[in-house]
Every structure is written in C-alpha cells, then in structure tokens.
Scaffold this active site. Structure first.
Site, PDB file in Angstrom:
ATOM      1  N   ASP A  13      12.841 -37.748 -42.196  1.00 47.86           N
ATOM      2  CA  ASP A  13      13.748 -38.234 -41.147  1.00 47.86           C
ATOM      3  C   ASP A  13      14.117 -39.708 -41.307  1.00 47.86           C
ATOM      4  OD1 ASP A  13      13.587 -35.694 -40.018  1.00 47.86           O
ATOM      5  OD2 ASP A  13      11.869 -36.255 -38.783  1.00 47.86           O
ATOM      6  N   LYS A  16      18.206 -39.670 -44.578  1.00 46.36           N
ATOM      7  CA  LYS A  16      18.718 -39.219 -45.886  1.00 46.36           C
ATOM      8  C   LYS A  16      20.103 -38.591 -45.741  1.00 46.36           C
ATOM      9  CE  LYS A  16      15.064 -36.599 -46.310  1.00 46.36           C
ATOM     10  NZ  LYS A  16      14.257 -37.048 -45.167  1.00 46.36           N
ATOM     11  N   GLY A  40      15.935 -31.281 -41.502  1.00 45.59           N
ATOM     12  CA  GLY A  40      17.062 -31.432 -40.575  1.00 45.59           C
ATOM     13  C   GLY A  40      17.762 -32.721 -40.951  1.00 45.59           C
ATOM     14  N   HIS A  41      18.938 -32.601 -41.534  1.00 44.46           N
ATOM     15  CA  HIS A  41      19.665 -33.780 -42.035  1.00 44.46           C
ATOM     16  C   HIS A  41      20.925 -33.972 -41.199  1.00 44.46           C
ATOM     17  CE1 HIS A  41      17.656 -33.161 -46.246  1.00 44.46           C
ATOM     18  NE2 HIS A  41      16.805 -33.476 -45.294  1.00 44.46           N
ATOM     19  N   GLN A 224      12.384 -33.877 -46.673  1.00 45.50           N
ATOM     20  CA  GLN A 224      11.063 -34.399 -46.283  1.00 45.50           C
ATOM     21  C   GLN A 224      10.859 -35.810 -46.848  1.00 45.50           C
ATOM     22  OE1 GLN A 224      10.940 -30.784 -47.565  1.00 45.50           O
ATOM     23  NE2 GLN A 224      11.589 -30.510 -45.466  1.00 45.50           N
TER      24      GLN A 224
HETATM   25  P1  GDP Z   1      16.947 -37.129 -42.507  1.00 46.56           P
HETATM   26  O1  GDP Z   1      16.110 -35.927 -42.237  1.00 46.56           O
HETATM   27  O2  GDP Z   1      16.280 -38.107 -43.404  1.00 46.56           O
HETATM   28  O3  GDP Z   1      18.332 -36.786 -42.962  1.00 46.56           O
HETATM   29  O4  GDP Z   1      17.116 -37.886 -41.105  1.00 46.56           O
HETATM   30  P2  GDP Z   1      17.439 -37.196 -39.683  1.00 46.56           P
HETATM   31  O5  GDP Z   1      18.851 -36.777 -39.670  1.00 46.56           O
HETATM   32  O6  GDP Z   1      16.409 -36.175 -39.360  1.00 46.56           O
HETATM   33  O7  GDP Z   1      17.175 -38.412 -38.713  1.00 46.56           O
HETATM   34  C1  GDP Z   1      17.819 -39.621 -38.876  1.00 46.56           C
HETATM   35  C2  GDP Z   1      18.561 -39.964 -37.575  1.00 46.56           C
HETATM   36  O8  GDP Z   1      18.947 -41.324 -37.647  1.00 46.56           O
HETATM   37  C3  GDP Z   1      19.841 -39.195 -37.359  1.00 46.56           C
HETATM   38  O9  GDP Z   1      20.013 -38.994 -35.980  1.00 46.56           O
HETATM   39  C4  GDP Z   1      20.933 -40.135 -37.902  1.00 46.56           C
HETATM   40  O10 GDP Z   1      22.196 -39.915 -37.279  1.00 46.56           O
HETATM   41  C5  GDP Z   1      20.358 -41.464 -37.522  1.00 46.56           C
HETATM   42  N1  GDP Z   1      20.682 -42.604 -38.376  1.00 46.56           N
HETATM   43  C6  GDP Z   1      20.780 -42.669 -39.723  1.00 46.56           C
HETATM   44  N2  GDP Z   1      20.957 -43.943 -40.133  1.00 46.56           N
HETATM   45  C7  GDP Z   1      20.971 -44.698 -39.012  1.00 46.56           C
HETATM   46  C8  GDP Z   1      21.082 -46.102 -38.774  1.00 46.56           C
HETATM   47  O11 GDP Z   1      21.175 -46.920 -39.680  1.00 46.56           O
HETATM   48  N3  GDP Z   1      21.033 -46.522 -37.469  1.00 46.56           N
HETATM   49  C9  GDP Z   1      20.897 -45.667 -36.438  1.00 46.56           C
HETATM   50  N4  GDP Z   1      20.858 -46.157 -35.206  1.00 46.56           N
HETATM   51  N5  GDP Z   1      20.768 -44.333 -36.630  1.00 46.56           N
HETATM   52  C10 GDP Z   1      20.790 -43.847 -37.898  1.00 46.56           C
HETATM   53  P1  IMO Z   2      13.612 -33.906 -43.296  1.00 45.97           P
HETATM   54  O1  IMO Z   2      14.197 -33.383 -44.579  1.00 45.97           O
HETATM   55  C1  IMO Z   2      10.077 -34.613 -40.826  1.00 45.97           C
HETATM   56  C2  IMO Z   2       6.702 -31.832 -41.350  1.00 45.97           C
HETATM   57  C3  IMO Z   2       6.398 -30.972 -40.134  1.00 45.97           C
HETATM   58  C4  IMO Z   2       4.893 -30.829 -40.270  1.00 45.97           C
HETATM   59  C5  IMO Z   2       4.711 -30.724 -41.793  1.00 45.97           C
HETATM   60  C6  IMO Z   2       4.562 -29.303 -42.289  1.00 45.97           C
HETATM   61  O2  IMO Z   2      14.471 -33.715 -42.114  1.00 45.97           O
HETATM   62  O3  IMO Z   2      13.116 -35.300 -43.489  1.00 45.97           O
HETATM   63  P2  IMO Z   2       6.332 -27.343 -42.646  1.00 45.97           P
HETATM   64  O4  IMO Z   2       7.212 -26.637 -41.662  1.00 45.97           O
HETATM   65  O5  IMO Z   2       7.061 -28.046 -43.733  1.00 45.97           O
HETATM   66  O6  IMO Z   2       5.240 -26.474 -43.173  1.00 45.97           O
HETATM   67  O7  IMO Z   2       5.587 -28.479 -41.753  1.00 45.97           O
HETATM   68  O8  IMO Z   2       5.859 -31.313 -42.370  1.00 45.97           O
HETATM   69  N1  IMO Z   2       8.097 -31.770 -41.828  1.00 45.97           N
HETATM   70  C7  IMO Z   2       9.023 -32.718 -41.585  1.00 45.97           C
HETATM   71  N2  IMO Z   2       8.961 -33.856 -40.838  1.00 45.97           N
HETATM   72  N3  IMO Z   2      11.208 -34.318 -41.494  1.00 45.97           N
HETATM   73  C8  IMO Z   2      11.282 -33.206 -42.263  1.00 45.97           C
HETATM   74  O9  IMO Z   2      12.332 -32.941 -43.059  1.00 45.97           O
HETATM   75  C9  IMO Z   2      10.166 -32.323 -42.305  1.00 45.97           C
HETATM   76  N4  IMO Z   2       9.915 -31.159 -42.933  1.00 45.97           N
HETATM   77  C10 IMO Z   2       8.644 -30.847 -42.641  1.00 45.97           C
HETATM   78  O10 IMO Z   2       6.760 -31.617 -38.939  1.00 45.97           O
HETATM   79  O11 IMO Z   2       4.257 -32.007 -39.859  1.00 45.97           O
HETATM   80 MG    MG Z   3      15.330 -34.852 -40.661  1.00 48.34          MG
END
Ligand code: GDP
Ligand code: IMO
Ligand code: MG
Length: 433
Positions: A13, A16, A40-41, A224
C-alpha cells in the site's frame, strides 16, 4: 535491457498503483508477476477512482499491453468482474490483456480454506485478506495446483480435479468442520472460465521475452511489499509469494539481465494491514490522526491500516534485498501538519542498539524504535510539482530519508492524482511521466 521493476518497499500500500499508472505512459507492456487479488492498487484520473486487484495498472494508456505472469495466482471470477467493470467504465481491454498459461488459479476451495484456517487460528490469525492466496500457493508447491493452461484442455482436467477436491474436502470437513465443495459446481465453473478466459490465456513469458529482445519497454508491476515477502518478510506474518526482485524474475520467467532499473516505492511513513510485528507503530492519537487524514483503510478488505513513523532500519533491509536503483517517496503531503516528524534509525534489542532488521519475529517484536526527530514544515507540500516548491524542512526530511534508504529518491508524490508528482531526476529514461 529495458525492463523496469516497480516494487513495494515496505508492507504494501505504498502507492504503487498511482506510480505505475504515471510511469507506464510509454510502456509497451505492464506485467504483474506475483500475488493475486490480495493486492489493491488505486489509480485516480480524470475519469474517477479505480481499484485494481488483479489487472495491471497500465490499462489507461491505449498502447500498453497488460500481462499477468506465471507467478500470479488468479481468481478467474475476480478477473472477469474486473474486466467487466472496466468495460462498463469505457475501457474495453479484451485486446490488451494476457494471462500466463502457467499462472495458478485460485479455486473456491482455496478461498474456503483460507477463511477456515484463519477462523481456527482465532487470536493467532495472520490477518490474511481471505482471498485464498496462501492455500493456492501451497497447492502450487505441493504440485496439486490448477493452472490457466488446464482450462484450455478442460475435459482432461476432470479426473485430476476430482482427486484434488476429495483431498481438500477431507481437510475442510475433518479438520475445520466446514462444508464440502462440490466437484460438479467447480467443474461447471472451470468450463465457464475456459470459455470466457480462454482468449486471454497465452504464452506470456515468451511474448514478454520477445518484446524485450525487440527493445520494447516492460514495466514490472510489484504487488505487496518487501516486508511481506514469504522468505524475507516478517514470517509467518507475510504473504505467500515473493514481491521482491527475485520474484519478478521467477514470476515472469525473465532472466535478471533484462532488468535495468529497480524502483522501490516507499511511503513517507509506514503502514501495515493484518497481524505481525511493526516496530514503529503509533497506537496513539498521532497514529489515529494520520490514519484519518490519509484515509488509511485497506483497498481489498476495508480494514483500518496500522500506522507508524518511517522505519529506516526496515528500509535499509528492503534496499539490501532489492538493490534499488531509485526510490519513489509517496504521501509526503500527509505529513504536512505534523511537527515534529520522526524517523526510526535504529532498534534497541535486548539492551543493545542495532541497525539490522532481525530475521526472527520474536526478536522483532522486542525491538524498540530509536527515533531521530526532524522539524515539521509549516507550509503545504500537497500538489507540489517541483522540488523548489517544497518547504526547506520537507526537503531536509526527504534528503535524510534518501541517505537512510541508500539510493536516490527520484520521484516524490504529493497527492493521489497523476499530476501531483515531482520528478526530481529522470527515473526511467525511456518512460516519461
Ligand atoms: P498500492 O497498493 O501500493 O497501490 O497502494 P494503495 O492504492 O493500496 O494505497 C495507496 C493510497 O494512497 C491510495 O488511496 C492512493 O490514491 C493514495 N496515494 C498515492 N500517492 C499519494 C500521495 O502522494 N499523496 C496522497 N495523499 N495519497 C496518495
Ligand atoms: P498491495 O499490492 C497490504 C497482507 C495481508 C496480511 C498478509 C497475508 O495493495 O500493496 P494474504 O491474503 O496475502 O495471505 O495476507 O499480507 N497483504 C497486504 N497488505 N497491501 C497488500 O497488497 C497486501 N497483500 C497482502 O493484510 O497481513
Ligand atoms: Mg494496496
């Protein structure tokens, strides 16, 4: 050698999705190589907000092919839903998506087993996403998995599926007291998937190899993060694949000589979802304030993310494993209102100070963070697009993180939208933002 890996450098999270969307404008191929719909991206653009779980984040650039490599585990229903949702929002990707014939499928019994085993663990649960990830990779290693290629020859799958379901049902019913899964239902699903997913199934590894040979740009999309890596993360509180650079090679069938840049995406602080050690976790009002301000809730499960200060011990370890050529720093804007900001530069472990990230989870649980305090910045960084716009204290914070991470921070993200991005230096020569 134009493959570029963009990897999660912490516990996932990191942002990415946003960064891959920005960087993939001129990519010929965006390739996912590990994990499944536990990811979840988030991508935000003029059309709104999109959450991707399995489809790579290059879909908004019309000339980009999106591929799902052999290292990914695919829940066909989730993938088909994502394809349909995108089509409803005006993006038909039927000609721009491929799934490796070697990718393993998440079957209904994997999802059942993930949830039953977590429930049975009670307080000791890992906090998985419940999407069947662990059981699918377990079956892969046990050589009892089902791969996408099996759908192309669905009738010959039946006898093997029969044996596999009997085995899994014995575990589901005898160990967990759960409901058995019906072979007929699963086989009917397989036939439906064969029809609907069949056209996407391809020899992805060869296609990507040929593209690289032809000097095309391939962006390897990490899911991840390094600290969730099955081997190098905080085992057993990890995911079941390798989100680190080795996983990119294995999960795309690509040799390392093709990879010219390895980009680590770091958040300006840390978050973690699920159970497991987290030395810099803030269980106080500062943590709560960051979570609320940044809306740190999981994209896949909606769970509140645990929040903490930037952990430079973990960051150094992440760099050691992945060999980042560049770092991207996201969510700097979230810290705009915090003064001071803290960075963990060492741990106190059993009375000794260390800057090494312990391999054992019990030792990591005993680590107490040692903090360096830096002044907060009084004016906002949100939406800044040049380094000059950043207040001096924010630049000092970035500089210090760069020193501790051990590689240049070439991009700083100051908001969730594409344009809220500072290009400090050209990150990927061939790919502009
Ligand atoms: P990922 O799993 O690495 O793709 O990240 P997620 O999408 O799960 O979580 C990142 C969150 O941060 C999302 O809600 C993005 O819209 C948000 N985001 C990404 N870059 C920035 C930033 O520079 N500033 C802020 N405020 N939010 C960001
Ligand atoms: P992105 O790509 C954050 C975490 C779960 C749990 C552990 C094992 O959005 O960064 P699993 O379902 O993979 O067996 O769960 O890994 N986890 C993540 N945490 N971002 C993710 O993906 C994750 N994918 C798995 O919360 O702790
Ligand atoms: Mg994510």
């Amino acid at each position: 050698m134009p493959a570029y890996a963009v990897l999660g450098a912490q516990w996932g999270d990191e942002g990415k999705g946003k960064i891959i969307d920005v960087l993939s404008r001129d990519a010929d191929i965006v390739a996912r190589f590990s994990g499944g719909n536990n990811a979840g991206h988030t991508v935000i653009n003029e059309e709104g907000k999109f959450s991707f779980h399995i489809i790579p984040c290059g879909v908004f650039w019309p000339n980009t092919m999106n591929v799902i490599g052999n290292g990914v585990v695919v829940d066909p229903d989730v993938l088909l839903d994502e394809i349909d949702n995108l089509r409803e929002r005006g993006h038909d990707i039927s000609e721009r998506l491929l799934v490796s014939e070697r990718a393993h499928l998440i079957m209904p019994y994997h999802v059942a087993l993930d949830n039953l085993s977590e429930a049975a663990l009670g307080k000791e649960a890992l906090g998985t996403t419940g999407k069947g990830i662990g059981p699918t990779y377990s079956d892969k290693a046990a050589r009892t998995g089902i791969r996408a290629a099996d759908l192309l020859d669905v009738d010959s799958l039946l006898p093997r599926l029969d044996g596999i379901i009997k085995h899994n049902n014995a575990i589901i019913t005898t160990i967990y007291g759960g409901e058995p899964i019906s072979l007929d239902d699963v086989f009917a699903k397989c036939k439906e998937w064969a029809e609907r997913l069949g056209p996407f199934i391809a020899p992805v590894e060869r296609i990507v190899h040929d593209a690289l040979k032809a000097n095309k740009n391939v962006l390897l999309e990490g899911a991840q993060g390094a600290l969730l890596d099955l081997d190098h993360g905080t085992y057993p509180f990890v995911t079941s694949s390798n989100p680190t650079i080795g996983g990119a090679c294995v999960g795309m069938g690509m040799h390392p000589r093709f990879i010219s840049q390895i980009v680590g995406v770091f958040k300006a602080y840390c978050t973690r979802v699920g159970t497991g050690p987290f030395p810099t976790e803030l269980s106080d009002e500062t943590g709560e304030a960051i979570r609320e301000l940044a809306q740190e809730f999981g994209v896949t499960t909606g769970r509140p993310r645990r929040v903490g200060w930037f952990d430079a011990v973990a960051a150094k370890f992440s760099t050691q494993i992945n060999g980042y050529t560049s770092a991207v720093l996201t969510r700097l804007d979230v810290l705009d209102d915090f003064d001071p900001v803290k960075i963990c530069t060492g741990y106190e472990l059993d009375g000794e100070i260390t800057t090494d990230f312990p391999g054992g989870v019990a030792a990591l649980e005993r680590c107490k963070p040692i903090y360096e305090e830096m002044s907060g910045w009084s004016s906002p960084t949100a939406s800044a697009t040049t380094i000059e716009e950043l207040p001096r204290e924010a630049r000092e914070y970035v500089d210090r993180l760069q020193e501790l991470i051990g590689c240049p921070i070439d991009v700083i993200s100051t908001g969730p939208h594409r344009h809220e991005t500072i290009r400090v230096r050209p990150l990927i020569d061939a790919v502009s933002a």
